[in-house]
Design an enzyme around this catalytic site. Sequence first.
Site, mmCIF file in Angstrom:
data_model
loop_
_atom_site.group_PDB
_atom_site.id
_atom_site.type_symbol
_atom_site.label_atom_id
_atom_site.label_comp_id
_atom_site.label_asym_id
_atom_site.label_seq_id
_atom_site.Cartn_x
_atom_site.Cartn_y
_atom_site.Cartn_z
ATOM 1 N N ARG A 135 11.021 -6.893 5.666
ATOM 2 C CA ARG A 135 10.898 -5.497 6.084
ATOM 3 C C ARG A 135 11.336 -5.311 7.543
ATOM 4 N NH1 ARG A 135 5.140 -2.519 5.546
ATOM 5 N NH2 ARG A 135 4.727 -3.278 7.623
ATOM 6 N N LYS A 146 0.835 -1.209 0.000
ATOM 7 C CA LYS A 146 0.000 0.000 0.000
ATOM 8 C C LYS A 146 0.868 1.257 0.000
ATOM 9 C CE LYS A 146 -2.466 -1.041 3.736
ATOM 10 N NZ LYS A 146 -2.108 -2.407 4.121
ATOM 11 N N ARG A 189 -1.219 -8.805 13.509
ATOM 12 C CA ARG A 189 -1.735 -7.810 12.567
ATOM 13 C C ARG A 189 -2.426 -8.456 11.369
ATOM 14 N NH1 ARG A 189 3.354 -5.217 11.607
ATOM 15 N NH2 ARG A 189 2.457 -4.167 9.810
ATOM 16 N N ARG A 208 10.497 -0.946 12.793
ATOM 17 C CA ARG A 208 9.175 -0.756 13.366
ATOM 18 C C ARG A 208 8.934 -1.771 14.464
ATOM 19 N NH1 ARG A 208 4.391 0.071 9.059
ATOM 20 N NH2 ARG A 208 3.336 -1.158 10.661
ATOM 21 N N ARG A 247 -10.492 0.552 8.529
ATOM 22 C CA ARG A 247 -10.088 -0.817 8.848
ATOM 23 C C ARG A 247 -11.218 -1.605 9.478
ATOM 24 N NH1 ARG A 247 -4.312 0.329 9.143
ATOM 25 N NH2 ARG A 247 -3.072 -1.556 9.405
HETATM 26 P P1 ADP Z 1 0.334 -2.000 8.070
HETATM 27 O O1 ADP Z 1 1.748 -2.309 7.818
HETATM 28 O O2 ADP Z 1 -0.418 -3.095 8.716
HETATM 29 O O3 ADP Z 1 -0.341 -1.452 6.858
HETATM 30 P P2 ADP Z 1 -0.152 0.551 9.451
HETATM 31 O O4 ADP Z 1 1.048 1.392 9.468
HETATM 32 O O5 ADP Z 1 -1.261 0.923 8.547
HETATM 33 O O6 ADP Z 1 0.326 -0.949 9.231
HETATM 34 O O7 ADP Z 1 -0.776 0.460 10.947
HETATM 35 C C1 ADP Z 1 -0.003 0.084 12.044
HETATM 36 C C2 ADP Z 1 -0.877 -0.022 13.297
HETATM 37 O O8 ADP Z 1 -1.549 1.236 13.545
HETATM 38 C C3 ADP Z 1 -1.998 -1.040 13.238
HETATM 39 O O9 ADP Z 1 -1.550 -2.343 13.554
HETATM 40 C C4 ADP Z 1 -2.980 -0.473 14.278
HETATM 41 O O10 ADP Z 1 -2.562 -0.752 15.603
HETATM 42 C C5 ADP Z 1 -2.855 1.026 14.070
HETATM 43 N N1 ADP Z 1 -3.823 1.519 13.078
HETATM 44 C C6 ADP Z 1 -3.533 2.110 11.884
HETATM 45 N N2 ADP Z 1 -4.658 2.454 11.219
HETATM 46 C C7 ADP Z 1 -5.693 2.068 12.001
HETATM 47 C C8 ADP Z 1 -7.112 2.110 11.866
HETATM 48 N N3 ADP Z 1 -7.690 2.634 10.766
HETATM 49 N N4 ADP Z 1 -7.881 1.620 12.865
HETATM 50 C C9 ADP Z 1 -7.325 1.102 13.960
HETATM 51 N N5 ADP Z 1 -5.984 0.991 14.156
HETATM 52 C C10 ADP Z 1 -5.177 1.472 13.195
#
Ligand code: ADP
Length: 190
Positions: free
Chosen positions: A128, A14, A145, A134, A89
């Site tokens: 990654r 993404k 996740r 991270r 989400r």
């Molecule tokens: P990914 O690599 O899964 O795309 P993100 O950077 O989008 O990770 O998100 C990392 C974390 O931030 C998620 O695991 C969650 O804890 C929190 N998070 C991000 N966006 C949301 C959302 N829309 N609703 C709830 N939690 C979120």
Amino acid sequence: MYNLVIFGPPGAGKGTQSDKIIEKYQLKHISTGDMFRAHIANKTDLGKEVQSIMDNGVLVPDEITIRMLESEMSQHTDIKGFILDGFPRTVAQAAALDKFLESKGQKVNLVLELVVSQAEIEQRIAERSKVSGRADDSAEKLIKRIDEYFTKTVHVLPYYQAQGKVSKINGIGEIEVIFGDIAKAIDGSL
Ligand code: ADP
């Protein structure tokens, strides 16, 4: 305004594809994950509230996430549109977003679903985690996740499918080829 949602499991690409979409279509990128990480880095009250939740790989409560997203979107009015990455989400988030956009005479124009197998995701995130630093990229957090994605987040897809807005994109292969498919889908919805 043109509002795009980019959707897919952790590690689907993404972020990579968002960068290319922003460059070509000049949309404002909003990543709720990036926003939460910035709050944590800046030690804000919100950051303190969500730190342990994020470290554990579970979703931040809808109420907190929706409030943060709407406040960010409200700050950008003079733009072509948004690309939302990592939001919505949950179905509650999707419904809140529709309501919010509707109040401004807008809508979600397109949802891009990046389709990637679970085996491929696990392999990519393992790679990654070696370089990203991270806190939530370790193996067991990753499993959590991915689990959150397949138990909660996938339900967002039928929500948008019912609105006829989902375009499926094969997320495995050359970055440029994937982006070509994405550009076709966007151009067809402009
Ligand atoms: P990914 O690599 O899964 O795309 P993100 O950077 O989008 O990770 O998100 C990392 C974390 O931030 C998620 O695991 C969650 O804890 C929190 N998070 C991000 N966006 C949301 C959302 N829309 N609703 C709830 N939690 C979120």
